[in-house]
Motif scaffolding. Structure first.
Motif, PDB file in Angstrom:
ATOM      1  N   THR A   1     -65.052   2.421 -25.876  1.00 27.64           N
ATOM      2  CA  THR A   1     -64.669   3.369 -24.834  1.00 27.64           C
ATOM      3  C   THR A   1     -63.214   3.771 -25.028  1.00 27.64           C
ATOM      4  OG1 THR A   1     -63.839   1.708 -23.293  1.00 27.64           O
ATOM      5  CG2 THR A   1     -66.183   2.236 -23.160  1.00 27.64           C
ATOM      6  N   LEU A   2     -62.905   4.962 -24.562  1.00 25.28           N
ATOM      7  CA  LEU A   2     -61.516   5.382 -24.365  1.00 25.28           C
ATOM      8  C   LEU A   2     -61.360   5.536 -22.860  1.00 25.28           C
ATOM      9  CD1 LEU A   2     -60.750   8.209 -26.978  1.00 25.28           C
ATOM     10  CD2 LEU A   2     -60.129   5.790 -27.101  1.00 25.28           C
ATOM     11  N   LEU A   3     -60.574   4.633 -22.279  1.00 29.75           N
ATOM     12  CA  LEU A   3     -60.369   4.646 -20.833  1.00 29.75           C
ATOM     13  C   LEU A   3     -58.955   5.135 -20.551  1.00 29.75           C
ATOM     14  CD1 LEU A   3     -61.824   1.076 -20.124  1.00 29.75           C
ATOM     15  CD2 LEU A   3     -63.060   3.249 -19.986  1.00 29.75           C
ATOM     16  N   GLY A   4     -58.705   5.488 -19.316  1.00 28.61           N
ATOM     17  CA  GLY A   4     -57.356   5.905 -18.953  1.00 28.61           C
ATOM     18  C   GLY A   4     -57.376   6.772 -17.711  1.00 28.61           C
ATOM     19  N   ARG A   5     -56.186   6.949 -17.154  1.00 28.06           N
ATOM     20  CA  ARG A   5     -56.083   7.792 -15.961  1.00 28.06           C
ATOM     21  C   ARG A   5     -56.183   9.258 -16.361  1.00 28.06           C
ATOM     22  NH1 ARG A   5     -52.080   4.621 -11.927  1.00 28.06           N
ATOM     23  NH2 ARG A   5     -52.127   2.608 -12.991  1.00 28.06           N
ATOM     24  N   ASN A   6     -56.341  10.114 -15.370  1.00 25.32           N
ATOM     25  CA  ASN A   6     -56.417  11.549 -15.640  1.00 25.32           C
ATOM     26  C   ASN A   6     -55.200  12.002 -16.432  1.00 25.32           C
ATOM     27  OD1 ASN A   6     -58.789  11.795 -14.228  1.00 25.32           O
ATOM     28  ND2 ASN A   6     -57.784  12.428 -12.340  1.00 25.32           N
ATOM     29  N   GLY A   7     -55.453  12.809 -17.460  1.00 28.60           N
ATOM     30  CA  GLY A   7     -54.364  13.364 -18.248  1.00 28.60           C
ATOM     31  C   GLY A   7     -53.811  12.422 -19.307  1.00 28.60           C
ATOM     32  N   ALA A   8     -54.453  11.264 -19.504  1.00 29.14           N
ATOM     33  CA  ALA A   8     -53.945  10.277 -20.472  1.00 29.14           C
ATOM     34  C   ALA A   8     -54.049  10.763 -21.913  1.00 29.14           C
ATOM     35  CB  ALA A   8     -54.698   8.957 -20.317  1.00 29.14           C
ATOM     36  N   GLY A   9     -54.979  11.693 -22.160  1.00 27.66           N
ATOM     37  CA  GLY A   9     -55.126  12.223 -23.526  1.00 27.66           C
ATOM     38  C   GLY A   9     -56.448  11.856 -24.185  1.00 27.66           C
ATOM     39  N   ARG A  10     -57.402  11.443 -23.383  1.00 28.46           N
ATOM     40  CA  ARG A  10     -58.686  11.018 -23.964  1.00 28.46           C
ATOM     41  C   ARG A  10     -59.462  12.200 -24.536  1.00 28.46           C
ATOM     42  NH1 ARG A  10     -61.029   9.008 -18.899  1.00 28.46           N
ATOM     43  NH2 ARG A  10     -59.825  10.820 -18.293  1.00 28.46           N
ATOM     44  N   SER A  11     -59.598  13.272 -23.751  1.00 27.29           N
ATOM     45  CA  SER A  11     -60.317  14.449 -24.272  1.00 27.29           C
ATOM     46  C   SER A  11     -59.586  15.043 -25.463  1.00 27.29           C
ATOM     47  CB  SER A  11     -60.463  15.515 -23.182  1.00 27.29           C
ATOM     48  OG  SER A  11     -61.227  15.018 -22.119  1.00 27.29           O
ATOM     49  N   THR A  12     -58.267  15.046 -25.399  1.00 29.01           N
ATOM     50  CA  THR A  12     -57.494  15.596 -26.515  1.00 29.01           C
ATOM     51  C   THR A  12     -57.726  14.772 -27.776  1.00 29.01           C
ATOM     52  OG1 THR A  12     -55.835  16.398 -24.969  1.00 29.01           O
ATOM     53  CG2 THR A  12     -55.176  16.245 -27.271  1.00 29.01           C
ATOM     54  N   THR A  13     -57.903  13.465 -27.628  1.00 35.26           N
ATOM     55  CA  THR A  13     -58.191  12.629 -28.801  1.00 35.26           C
ATOM     56  C   THR A  13     -59.517  13.043 -29.438  1.00 35.26           C
ATOM     57  OG1 THR A  13     -56.944  10.796 -27.842  1.00 35.26           O
ATOM     58  CG2 THR A  13     -58.522  10.248 -29.579  1.00 35.26           C
ATOM     59  N   LEU A  14     -60.552  13.230 -28.620  1.00 35.47           N
ATOM     60  CA  LEU A  14     -61.845  13.654 -29.185  1.00 35.47           C
ATOM     61  C   LEU A  14     -61.720  15.037 -29.819  1.00 35.47           C
ATOM     62  CD1 LEU A  14     -64.530  12.463 -26.580  1.00 35.47           C
ATOM     63  CD2 LEU A  14     -63.424  11.202 -28.432  1.00 35.47           C
ATOM     64  N   LYS A  15     -61.045  15.950 -29.119  1.00 36.49           N
ATOM     65  CA  LYS A  15     -60.886  17.307 -29.682  1.00 36.49           C
ATOM     66  C   LYS A  15     -60.093  17.274 -30.983  1.00 36.49           C
ATOM     67  CE  LYS A  15     -61.166  19.742 -25.300  1.00 36.49           C
ATOM     68  NZ  LYS A  15     -60.353  20.129 -24.155  1.00 36.49           N
ATOM     69  N   SER A  16     -59.117  16.369 -31.053  1.00 39.82           N
ATOM     70  CA  SER A  16     -58.332  16.267 -32.284  1.00 39.82           C
ATOM     71  C   SER A  16     -59.203  15.814 -33.449  1.00 39.82           C
ATOM     72  CB  SER A  16     -57.189  15.268 -32.110  1.00 39.82           C
ATOM     73  OG  SER A  16     -56.280  15.724 -31.139  1.00 39.82           O
ATOM     74  N   ILE A  17     -60.118  14.884 -33.176  1.00 41.30           N
ATOM     75  CA  ILE A  17     -61.022  14.427 -34.242  1.00 41.30           C
ATOM     76  C   ILE A  17     -61.875  15.600 -34.741  1.00 41.30           C
ATOM     77  CG2 ILE A  17     -62.965  12.887 -34.767  1.00 41.30           C
ATOM     78  CD1 ILE A  17     -61.705  10.965 -32.604  1.00 41.30           C
ATOM     79  N   MET A  18     -62.229  16.501 -33.813  1.00 41.49           N
ATOM     80  CA  MET A  18     -63.023  17.684 -34.175  1.00 41.49           C
ATOM     81  C   MET A  18     -62.155  18.813 -34.732  1.00 41.49           C
ATOM     82  SD  MET A  18     -65.919  16.485 -33.494  1.00 41.49           S
ATOM     83  CE  MET A  18     -66.966  17.884 -33.912  1.00 41.49           C
ATOM     84  N   ASN A  19     -60.859  18.590 -34.829  1.00 36.55           N
ATOM     85  CA  ASN A  19     -59.909  19.639 -35.252  1.00 36.55           C
ATOM     86  C   ASN A  19     -59.994  20.856 -34.330  1.00 36.55           C
ATOM     87  OD1 ASN A  19     -58.009  21.148 -36.561  1.00 36.55           O
ATOM     88  ND2 ASN A  19     -59.042  21.192 -38.554  1.00 36.55           N
ATOM     89  N   MET A  20     -59.957  20.591 -33.034  1.00 33.65           N
ATOM     90  CA  MET A  20     -60.050  21.664 -32.047  1.00 33.65           C
ATOM     91  C   MET A  20     -58.793  21.757 -31.185  1.00 33.65           C
ATOM     92  SD  MET A  20     -64.023  21.039 -31.027  1.00 33.65           S
ATOM     93  CE  MET A  20     -64.034  22.161 -29.648  1.00 33.65           C
ATOM     94  N   VAL A  21     -57.692  21.226 -31.654  1.00 38.10           N
ATOM     95  CA  VAL A  21     -56.431  21.388 -30.921  1.00 38.10           C
ATOM     96  C   VAL A  21     -55.504  22.249 -31.783  1.00 38.10           C
ATOM     97  CG1 VAL A  21     -56.665  19.193 -29.730  1.00 38.10           C
ATOM     98  CG2 VAL A  21     -55.370  19.294 -31.864  1.00 38.10           C
TER      99      VAL A  21
END
Ligand code: ATP
Ligand code: MG
Length: 250
Positions: A51-71
């Motif tokens: 899991t990637l856990l964290g509070r809102n805005g921690a960067g979890r979605s950005t991490t997944l998008k980065s893996i997809m090269n979508m940032v």
């Protein structure tokens, strides 16, 4: 060049026998001028669910998008199945066997369930057949002639996941799949994840619902301000649960 190398542009591709499916090292990510990820480090072994856990805005979605090269821009290293992918184009990432289920689900509202399932290209061998999908998601079979717009939130979520399973993905990046769903649907999704693990899938789960994620996960990573600040294994969880709750503010 072998066929996969041609498809992906990754010339040094090899079907890695080692246990490591994903390794993210010193990953920085930017949206325009905004520096969002500040050196993310984690790894996922083949067949694991983390899991990637964290509070809102921690960067979890950005991490997944980065893996997809979508940032916007990234620096650091993202190894997928032994291959450096930082310079691999976004449309080629799925061909490495990565399936991404975004928060906004991305199904086609004007198409019915079965049309949605027939649309994704098979990018690797081993994609699930329509029959396999209906066996795993009986609700989708019942709703196969229903338009995307007419599906409940839970049915839409199942359809979004089913679509990536059609592609032959072996590494699944799932962003908040339980968000806003009724408990009975959340439970059904948990059962699906157990079955996917049994099939040997590797899963990165971004989740707010810790009660959902805890029994499924091998390990947990906690993010804060664009970094991984803690790693907790399933075995450590009982003794570190309070610490984890304090990190998450729950
Ligand atoms: N397209 C974007 N442009 C600029 N900043 C963004 C963009 N998307 C996200 N951010 C910012 O990046 C930070 C991390 O966002 P991210 O979506 O990764 O968080 P998260 O951990 O998934 O949390 P949540 O889903 O609960 O919002 C936040 O401060 C957010 O405002
Ligand atoms: Mg998010």
């Amino acid at each position: 060049m072998n066929q996969l190398a041609e498809q992906t542009g990754v010339t040094h591709y090899r079907d890695h026998d080692g246990a490591e499916m994903l390794r993210v090292s010193d990953l920085h990510a930017f949206y325009g001028e905004s520096h969002i990820l500040h050196g993310v480090d984690f790894e996922v072994r083949r067949g694991e669910l983390v899991t990637l856990l964290g509070r809102n805005g921690a960067g979890r979605s950005t991490t997944l998008k980065s893996i997809m090269n979508m940032v916007g821009r990234r620096t650091g290293s993202i190894m997928i199945n032994g291959n450096e992918t930082l310079d691999v184009k976004p449309h080629r990432i799925p061909r490495l066997g990565v399936g991404y289920c975004p928060e906004e689900r991305g199904i086609f509202a004007s198409l019915d369930v079965e049309e949605n399932l027939l649309l994704p290209p098979t990018v690797r061998s081993g994609g699930m057949s329509i029959d396999d999908i209906y066996a795993m998601f009986p609700n989708l079979y019942e709703r196969r002639r229903s338009q995307g717009t007419r599906l409940s939130g839970g049915e839409q979520q199942m359809l979004a996941m089913a679509r990536i399973l059609r592609t032959g993905a072996r590494l699944l990046l799932l962003d908040e799949i339980t968000e806003g769903l009724a408990p009975v649907i959340v439970q059904a999704l948990g059962e699906v994840l157990v079955k996917l693990k049994e099939r040997g899938m590797t899963i990165v789960l971004v989740e707010q619902n810790f009660r959902f994620a805890a029994p499924l996960a091998d390990r947990h990573y906690v993010m804060e301000h664009g970094r991984i600040i803690e790693e907790i294994s399933a075995a450590e969880l009982p003794s570190r649960r309070e610490h984890l709750h304090s990190l998450l503010g729950v």
